[in-house]
Design an enzyme around this catalytic site. Structure first.
Site, PDB file in Angstrom:
ATOM      1  N   LYS A   1       0.563  -1.233  -0.369  1.00  0.00           N
ATOM      2  CA  LYS A   1      -0.129  -0.292  -0.217  1.00  0.00           C
ATOM      3  C   LYS A   1       1.317   1.382   0.091  1.00  0.00           C
ATOM      4  O   LYS A   1       0.376   1.913  -0.904  1.00  0.00           O
ATOM      5  CB  LYS A   1      -1.183   0.043   1.235  1.00  0.00           C
ATOM      6  CG  LYS A   1      -2.071   0.907   1.579  1.00  0.00           C
ATOM      7  CD  LYS A   1      -2.898   0.798   2.606  1.00  0.00           C
ATOM      8  CE  LYS A   1      -2.873  -0.708   3.619  1.00  0.00           C
ATOM      9  NZ  LYS A   1      -4.401  -0.179   4.453  1.00  0.00           N
TER      10      LYS A   1
ATOM     11  N   LYS B   1       2.521  -3.700  11.042  1.00  0.00           N
ATOM     12  CA  LYS B   1       1.155  -3.499  11.482  1.00  0.00           C
ATOM     13  C   LYS B   1       1.462  -3.976  13.249  1.00  0.00           C
ATOM     14  O   LYS B   1       2.068  -4.589  13.440  1.00  0.00           O
ATOM     15  CB  LYS B   1       0.322  -4.692  10.684  1.00  0.00           C
ATOM     16  CG  LYS B   1      -0.997  -5.060  11.289  1.00  0.00           C
ATOM     17  CD  LYS B   1      -1.310  -3.461  10.142  1.00  0.00           C
ATOM     18  CE  LYS B   1      -3.363  -3.964   9.943  1.00  0.00           C
ATOM     19  NZ  LYS B   1      -3.957  -2.223   9.476  1.00  0.00           N
TER      20      LYS B   1
END
Ligand code: GLU
Length: 427
Positions: free
Chosen positions: A92, A104
């Protein structure tokens, strides 16, 4: 589906690698995360007892910059899920041309079962465990599923207390008064809305004649629905984890949202000031929502909702993915064969991380931008990324997901090539 979410995510990297025509070193560098930390988080509960929660943080890849990505609080969090989400963040950020790698985090917890004070203690315990694993120049968390600005504020405060510095750039999605950016709260939904407008232009869809179904009415789903309705689109179906509503006439998004704030349920209502009346509708399940005959379907809840088992039943002509990973890799081809155009998560939900980047830049500048500047720059970035991907998909004759991955792999490839690959050292 593949055995776990990470294998599923990696199968796409392998599949798209050939078309991207990048050095093998680039693909090798993406086949495993750089580092993942697992920690046991002791939390004093309101009862006086101490409970232990499990927390994860993954640095997937940092070739383009410090790792970036949210932290989710959810009972189904797993190590592999966090790693898959961190890989998607890598793609992304590269798609959006942000100077970030992918990361994450997550905690296995049902936050709805904690009191506000337990939630604060859990958030702070996470940062105590991860205080040397995150940092403004190394790894920068943000909100994700069931985490919000207040939690980001607690986490920043804990980090600052441990390191004895002011470090607003350690985390994004903070309350504005604590160094957050204007426009971060609706950025994910706005990014998806901007992608939908760009898609509508390419496909000659007029908003008034375009029906939209939204699965998931959290932050991303709500703001996308709100902005799309304002632009004239008909929001014919909305659902949350408990079920949904359908009306071919379309709903007033703000009324449904107000009611959900009050009753915690998606109900078919129209509100005039604080007086709400029920409107005609069909009650539908989440599965039924996915299979509606609509122009645009927006999955905005969790991953894996469209899979081999139900992909053949999808009737929507277009899909705009606000959730991360709502379509499993082995359903990609089925959707493609049906002629369904998919705006992939790594583009459609990238408004959030893009404004997170703006927040981090403002923290480093010590200068805050007004809301208009944030929105203008978000529009520029989203439109540019959409055009780049559309162009790649024309050039390579592929769907938009393949095109987004090709673009990301090329950018990551340039970073790897800049240090020299086998070809360079052998010639
Ligand atoms: N959790 C969001 C995502 O999946 C935002 C990440 C960020 O702002 O860093 O893109």
């Amino acid at each position: 589906m593949s055995e776990n979410l990470l294998d599923d995510a990696l199968s796409r990297i392998s599949r798209f690698a050939e078309q991207a025509d990048v050095a093998q070193e680039v693909i090798d560098s993406l086949m495993q995360p750089r580092a993942t930390k697992t920690a046991s988080l002791p939390v004093r509960m309101d009862s006086g007892a101490t409970e232990y929660f499990t927390g994860f943080r993954c640095h997937y890849n940092n070739q383009l910059g410090p790792t970036k990505g949210g932290i989710r609080f959810h009972p189904n969090v797993t190590l592999e899920e966090v790693q898959a989400l961190a890989l998607w963040m890598t793609i992304k950020c590269a798609v959006m041309d942000l100077p970030y790698g992918g990361g994450k985090g997550g905690i296995i917890v049902d936050p709805k079962k904690l009191s506000p004070m337990e939630l604060e203690r859990l958030s702070r315990a996470y940062v105590r465990a991860m205080a040397d694993f995150i940092g403004p120049q190394t790894d920068i968390p943000a909100p994700d599923v069931y985490t919000n600005a207040r939690i980001m504020g607690w986490m920043m405060d804990e980090y600052e207390a441990i390191h004895r510095v002011k470090a607003p750039g350690v985390i994004t999605g903070k309350p504005v008064r604590l160094g957050g950016s204007l426009g971060r709260d609706d950025a994910t939904g706005r990014g998806a809305y901007l992608c939908t407008l760009a898609l509508a232009r390419k496909q000659d869809l007029t908003p008034q004649d375009t029906s939209v179904a939204i699965q998931g009415f959290g932050n991303g789903g709500y703001h996308a629905a709100r902005l799309l309705q304002k632009a004239g689109f008909k929001i014919v179906a909305i659902s949350d984890s408990r079920g949904g509503i359908y009306s071919s006439e379309g709903f007033d998004v703000e009324s449904v949202y107000q009611e959900k704030q009050r009753s915690k349920q998606v109900k078919a209502v129209y509100c005039n000031a604080s007086v709400c009346e029920q409107v005609d509708h069909d009650a539908i399940s989440n599965e039924e929502l996915l299979e509606l005959d609509v122009d645009i379907l927006i999955p905005a809840a969790l991953e894996g909702v469209i899979h081999r088992g139900n992909a053949t039943k999808i009737r929507a002509r277009h899909l705009v993915e606000i959730a991360n990973g709502p379509v499993e890799a082995d359903a990609d081809e089925i959707l493609e064969e049906k002629g369904c155009i998919v705006v992939p998560d790594v583009l459609a939900n990238a408004g959030g991380v893009t404004v997170s980047y703006f927040e981090w830049v403002q923290n480093r500048q010590g200068y805050s931008w007004d809301a208009e500047t944030v929105q203008e720059r978000l529009s520029e970035r989203m439109e540019r990324a959409f055009e780049d991907i559309w162009e790649q998909s024309r050039q390579h004759n592929t769907g938009l997901r393949a095109a987004a991955y090709i673009l990301a792999l090329k950018r990551l490839g340039e970073a790897v090539e800049a240090h020299g690959t086998r070809n360079y050292f052998n010639s």
